[in-house]
Every structure is written in structure tokens, then in C-alpha cells.
Design a protein around this motif. Structure first.
Motif, PDB file in Angstrom:
ATOM      1  N   HIS A  66       0.820  -1.212   0.000  1.00  0.00           N
ATOM      2  CA  HIS A  66       0.000   0.000   0.000  1.00  0.00           C
ATOM      3  C   HIS A  66       0.855   1.265   0.000  1.00  0.00           C
ATOM      4  N   LEU A  67       1.710   1.422   1.013  1.00  0.00           N
ATOM      5  CA  LEU A  67       2.482   2.656   1.143  1.00  0.00           C
ATOM      6  C   LEU A  67       3.903   2.474   0.649  1.00  0.00           C
ATOM      7  N   LEU A  91      -3.898  -6.205  -2.454  1.00  0.00           N
ATOM      8  CA  LEU A  91      -3.217  -5.125  -1.745  1.00  0.00           C
ATOM      9  C   LEU A  91      -2.681  -5.650  -0.417  1.00  0.00           C
ATOM     10  N   VAL A  92      -1.434  -5.327  -0.121  1.00  0.00           N
ATOM     11  CA  VAL A  92      -0.829  -5.654   1.176  1.00  0.00           C
ATOM     12  C   VAL A  92      -0.698  -4.344   1.934  1.00  0.00           C
ATOM     13  N   THR A  93      -1.237  -4.313   3.152  1.00  0.00           N
ATOM     14  CA  THR A  93      -1.222  -3.061   3.901  1.00  0.00           C
ATOM     15  C   THR A  93      -0.918  -3.302   5.370  1.00  0.00           C
ATOM     16  N   GLY A  94      -0.246  -2.339   5.966  1.00  0.00           N
ATOM     17  CA  GLY A  94       0.056  -2.419   7.389  1.00  0.00           C
ATOM     18  C   GLY A  94      -1.075  -1.876   8.230  1.00  0.00           C
ATOM     19  N   TYR A  95      -1.786  -0.884   7.688  1.00  0.00           N
ATOM     20  CA  TYR A  95      -2.879  -0.288   8.450  1.00  0.00           C
ATOM     21  C   TYR A  95      -3.775   0.483   7.508  1.00  0.00           C
ATOM     22  N   MET A  96      -5.051   0.351   7.720  1.00  0.00           N
ATOM     23  CA  MET A  96      -5.991   1.129   6.933  1.00  0.00           C
ATOM     24  C   MET A  96      -7.290   1.255   7.707  1.00  0.00           C
ATOM     25  N   LYS A  97      -7.864   2.417   7.677  1.00  0.00           N
ATOM     26  CA  LYS A  97      -9.167   2.615   8.320  1.00  0.00           C
ATOM     27  C   LYS A  97     -10.220   1.846   7.536  1.00  0.00           C
ATOM     28  N   LYS A 116      -0.526  -6.721   7.053  1.00  0.00           N
ATOM     29  CA  LYS A 116       0.807  -7.088   7.549  1.00  0.00           C
ATOM     30  C   LYS A 116       0.729  -7.335   9.048  1.00  0.00           C
ATOM     31  N   PRO A 117       1.496  -8.246   9.602  1.00  0.00           N
ATOM     32  CA  PRO A 117       2.391  -9.161   8.884  1.00  0.00           C
ATOM     33  C   PRO A 117       1.586 -10.228   8.141  1.00  0.00           C
ATOM     34  N   VAL A 118       1.938 -10.451   6.894  1.00  0.00           N
ATOM     35  CA  VAL A 118       1.207 -11.371   6.034  1.00  0.00           C
ATOM     36  C   VAL A 118       1.617 -12.808   6.341  1.00  0.00           C
ATOM     37  N   SER A 119       0.626 -13.657   6.526  1.00  0.00           N
ATOM     38  CA  SER A 119       0.876 -15.091   6.665  1.00  0.00           C
ATOM     39  C   SER A 119       1.257 -15.620   5.277  1.00  0.00           C
ATOM     40  N   LEU A 120       2.408 -16.282   5.166  1.00  0.00           N
ATOM     41  CA  LEU A 120       2.855 -16.775   3.863  1.00  0.00           C
ATOM     42  C   LEU A 120       1.924 -17.870   3.345  1.00  0.00           C
ATOM     43  N   THR A 121       1.367 -18.655   4.241  1.00  0.00           N
ATOM     44  CA  THR A 121       0.393 -19.681   3.837  1.00  0.00           C
ATOM     45  C   THR A 121      -0.821 -19.009   3.211  1.00  0.00           C
ATOM     46  N   GLU A 122      -1.299 -17.948   3.851  1.00  0.00           N
ATOM     47  CA  GLU A 122      -2.438 -17.188   3.342  1.00  0.00           C
ATOM     48  C   GLU A 122      -2.092 -16.535   2.002  1.00  0.00           C
ATOM     49  N   LEU A 123      -0.883 -16.009   1.885  1.00  0.00           N
ATOM     50  CA  LEU A 123      -0.433 -15.367   0.647  1.00  0.00           C
ATOM     51  C   LEU A 123      -0.494 -16.352  -0.523  1.00  0.00           C
ATOM     52  N   VAL A 124       0.016 -17.553  -0.323  1.00  0.00           N
ATOM     53  CA  VAL A 124       0.012 -18.564  -1.382  1.00  0.00           C
ATOM     54  C   VAL A 124      -1.431 -18.954  -1.729  1.00  0.00           C
ATOM     55  N   LYS A 125      -2.256 -19.149  -0.707  1.00  0.00           N
ATOM     56  CA  LYS A 125      -3.663 -19.547  -0.910  1.00  0.00           C
ATOM     57  C   LYS A 125      -4.429 -18.471  -1.678  1.00  0.00           C
ATOM     58  N   VAL A 126      -4.312 -17.228  -1.243  1.00  0.00           N
ATOM     59  CA  VAL A 126      -5.025 -16.114  -1.882  1.00  0.00           C
ATOM     60  C   VAL A 126      -4.542 -15.923  -3.324  1.00  0.00           C
ATOM     61  N   THR A 127      -3.238 -16.044  -3.537  1.00  0.00           N
ATOM     62  CA  THR A 127      -2.690 -15.892  -4.889  1.00  0.00           C
ATOM     63  C   THR A 127      -3.224 -16.989  -5.806  1.00  0.00           C
ATOM     64  N   SER A 128      -3.295 -18.210  -5.313  1.00  0.00           N
ATOM     65  CA  SER A 128      -3.842 -19.326  -6.108  1.00  0.00           C
ATOM     66  C   SER A 128      -5.296 -19.069  -6.479  1.00  0.00           C
TER      67      SER A 128
END
Length: 140
Positions: A66-67, A91-97, A116-128
Motif C-alpha cells: 500500500h504505502l 493489496l498488502v497493507t500495514g494499516y488502513m481505516k 501485515k504481517p502477512v501469513s505466507l500460507t495465506e499469501l500462497v492460498k489467496v494468490t492461487s
């Protein structure tokens, strides 16, 4: 050992191309290490660099921080939506209202956002899942 008895290796699976955009090189490395066994990863350290790369190659998914200095990832994803409507956007973000997040999701038609912090397992799953949606939208 004769060549006749050696089993033939299966053809390597074609990996789907994805683009990762983040100004933090160490985070890009972590993401690439988590995703590269499943996907063909290309990286960019700014939205400007990512836009240049998008003109040269097609991607099924773009994952953007994001930033970032020199332009935020959200604005980049909104532009990417307009030019590459089938490419899925994460979108990967550390903070957002919450209200900003809702507006962002709508404006960029995000597939998903990850905190953030992004779970790598979640990252792979969401990307798939995003790659599958891309393939469905192109097939329609």
C-alpha cells in the motif's frame, strides 16, 4: 544404467506469472521464496517500475504494497484495473481505516487485501485463488 530403464521426467508444470510490488527488498525476497515454487514471480520496487513491467509482459495477478515512496500501491492498482481488467489485484497493507479500505476495495476492484504481517500460507492460498479467478474471467 541404460537409458531405457530411466523413467522419463514429467514436463515441468508451467507456472502462472505474477507481479510483486514492494519498496522493501527484504519483504519481496520473502514473498518470492514463498510463491516461486507455484508461480513465476517478477518483482518491482516501485509503482513506476511495476507500470513499466506491465507494458512488457502479461500477469495473472499483481500483489502490491500500500504505502511506498513515489506513489502508493492503491493508486497503482486503480490504474492497473483500468488497463488490465482481467489481472487480479491484491493489496498488502500495514494499516488502513475500515472506510478507506472499503473505498479502496471498490475503486481498485481488489480481489483481496492482506494485512501485515502477512501469513505466507495465506499469501500462497489467496494468490492461487486469484489466478483461478483470472483464468475464469478470461475464459468468459
Amino acid at each position: 544404467m541404460s537409458s531405457e530403464s530411466a523413467p522419463s521426467a514429467p514436463a515441468p508444470k508451467k507456472r502462472d506469472p505474477i507481479l510483486l510490488v514492494d519498496d522493501e527488498a527484504s519483504l519481496l525476497e520473502i514473498f518470492v521464496s514463498a510463491l516461486s515454487s507455484e508461480f513465476e514471480c517478477t518483482t518491482a520496487t516501485s509503482s513506476r517500475e511495476a507500470e513499466f513491467i506491465l507494458r512488457k509482459k502479461e500477469f495473472k495477478v499483481v500483489i502490491a504494497d500500500h504505502l511506498m515512496p513515489g506513489g502508493n500501491g492503491m493508486s497503482f492498482l486503480v490504474r492497473a484495473r483500468e488497463e488490465y481488467p482481467h489481472m487480479q489485484r491484491i493489496l498488502v497493507t500495514g494499516y488502513m481505516k475500515p472506510e478507506m479500505l472499503l473505498r479502496s476495495v471498490n475503486e481498485a476492484a481488489l480481489f483481496r487485501y492482506l494485512l501485515k504481517p502477512v501469513s505466507l500460507t495465506e499469501l500462497v492460498k489467496v494468490t492461487s485463488e486469484a489466478v483461478k479467478l483470472h483464468d475464469q474471467s478470461v475464459a468468459e
